[in-house]
Design a protein around this motif. Structure first.
Motif, short mmCIF file in Angstrom:
data_model
loop_
_atom_site.label_atom_id
_atom_site.label_comp_id
_atom_site.label_asym_id
_atom_site.label_seq_id
_atom_site.Cartn_x
_atom_site.Cartn_y
_atom_site.Cartn_z
N VAL A 173 0.83 -1.21 0.00
CA VAL A 173 0.00 0.00 0.00
C VAL A 173 0.86 1.26 0.00
CG1 VAL A 173 -0.23 0.10 2.54
CG2 VAL A 173 -2.03 1.07 1.09
N ALA A 174 0.42 2.28 -0.75
CA ALA A 174 1.18 3.53 -0.85
C ALA A 174 0.96 4.39 0.40
CB ALA A 174 0.74 4.30 -2.10
N PRO A 175 1.96 5.20 0.77
CA PRO A 175 1.85 5.98 2.01
C PRO A 175 0.68 6.96 2.03
CG PRO A 175 3.81 6.62 0.74
CD PRO A 175 3.28 5.37 0.13
N GLU A 176 0.36 7.56 0.88
CA GLU A 176 -0.73 8.55 0.87
C GLU A 176 -2.08 7.91 1.19
OE1 GLU A 176 0.23 7.88 -3.62
OE2 GLU A 176 1.29 7.86 -1.69
N VAL A 177 -2.22 6.60 0.91
CA VAL A 177 -3.45 5.90 1.28
C VAL A 177 -3.55 5.81 2.80
CG1 VAL A 177 -4.71 3.70 1.14
CG2 VAL A 177 -3.47 4.55 -0.86
N LEU A 178 -2.43 5.46 3.44
CA LEU A 178 -2.41 5.32 4.90
C LEU A 178 -2.60 6.65 5.62
CD1 LEU A 178 0.58 2.82 5.25
CD2 LEU A 178 -1.86 2.29 5.30
N MET A 179 -2.22 7.72 4.96
CA MET A 179 -2.35 9.05 5.58
C MET A 179 -3.80 9.54 5.60
SD MET A 179 0.90 11.04 3.93
CE MET A 179 2.57 10.39 4.06
N GLY A 180 -4.69 8.83 4.91
CA GLY A 180 -6.08 9.23 4.90
C GLY A 180 -6.37 10.41 3.99
#
Length: 274
Positions: A173-180
């Motif tokens: 998963v890409a970091p921007e997904v985890l950042m919400g």
């Protein structure tokens, strides 16, 4: 539904099992070819998100067909209680099965990456973002052609080209997904880059003992190439990896740009980047 399905196809043995149903091998008398039939029991879908994904998947696959590197959807049978999707039959060995056995040579990895990026580029041109690229979702037909599968998490990005929602698999998963935050189709490029890293190195770039630790490593995005593992990997391959697994989305390559990278164009020949 089963009667209608059996009138059109001869059903044989189970060849796979997913969260919501089974996949069986079937034969189509009309085309005289074997196919795969994914049969889903809707009664086990208690979550509205799962139901929405189930409704969306055949529509998205229909939109994407035909493409040589996207799994073909031939037919859909649906009732209130169940859904059956008739799909192109592939070999049972996925990309995941291959990479757990051994690391791939650069030409082998480049051949796979070219086909994967062709599939991803096709999706993106039509406004579709896969959102769950991982080796388990990469299949191969009997002629070793790559087939991108499992569009259950896919989304049509719409005119704005951005989406929200945490989806995907921890390592990829890409970091921007985890950042919400809102994100775009480049999340697929990040995931494809992680897959390439694993093909060449045999390990994921961001590790942890739990999903939380993996997510923390992804968010840090500290991409390294351990000398013991990447000693024989070419500068060109590492250059492409840095440009695909870039935390800065504005600097991250698009799928089309990645296809034009020298390492892909040379078929994984170990040419240094000038």
């Amino acid at each position: 539904m089963y009667d209608t399905l059996k009138n059109s196809y001869q059903l044989f043995e189970e060849i796979g099992r997913g969260r919501f149903g089974t996949i069986v091998r079937a034969f189509s008398p009309d085309s005289a070819e074997f196919v795969a039939c994914k049969i889903i029991d809707k009664s086990v879908l208690t979550d509205e998100t799962d139901r929405a994904c189930l409704e969306k998947e055949p529509k998205i696959m229909t939109l994407l067909s035909p493409h040589p590197n996207v799994l073909k959807l031939f037919n859909v049978f649906e009732t209130e209680d169940s859904l059956a999707m008739v799909l192109e039959l592939c070999e049972q060995e996925t990309l995941y099965d291959r990479v757990v056995k051994r690391t791939l040579s650069e030409p082998e990895a480049a051949a796979i990456m070219k086909q994967l990026l062709e599939a991803v580029s096709h999706c993106h041109r039509l406004g579709v973002v896969h959102r769950d690229l991982k080796p388990e979702n990469v299949l191969f037909d009997s002629k070793n052609n790559l087939k991108l599968a499992d569009f259950g998490s896919a989304e049509w990005a719409g005119d704005g080209g951005v989406m929200e929602g945490v989806v995907g698999t921890p390592y990829y998963v890409a970091p921007e997904v985890l950042m919400g935050r809102e994100y775009d189709e480049k999340i697929d490029v990040w995931s494809a880059g992680v897959m390439m890293y694993i093909m060449l190195g045999g390990i994921p770039p961001f590790c942890g003992e739990s999903a939380t630790e993996i997510f923390q490593a992804v968010l840090r995005g500290n991409l390294r190439f351990p000398p013991k593992v990447f000693r024989s990997v070419s500068p060109a391959a590492k250059d492409l990896l840095r440009k695909m697994i870039s935390r800065d989305v504005s600097r991250r390559l698009s799928a089309d740009q990645a296809l034009r990278h020298p390492w892909i164009l040379s078929g994984g020949e170990a040419n240094p980047i000038d």
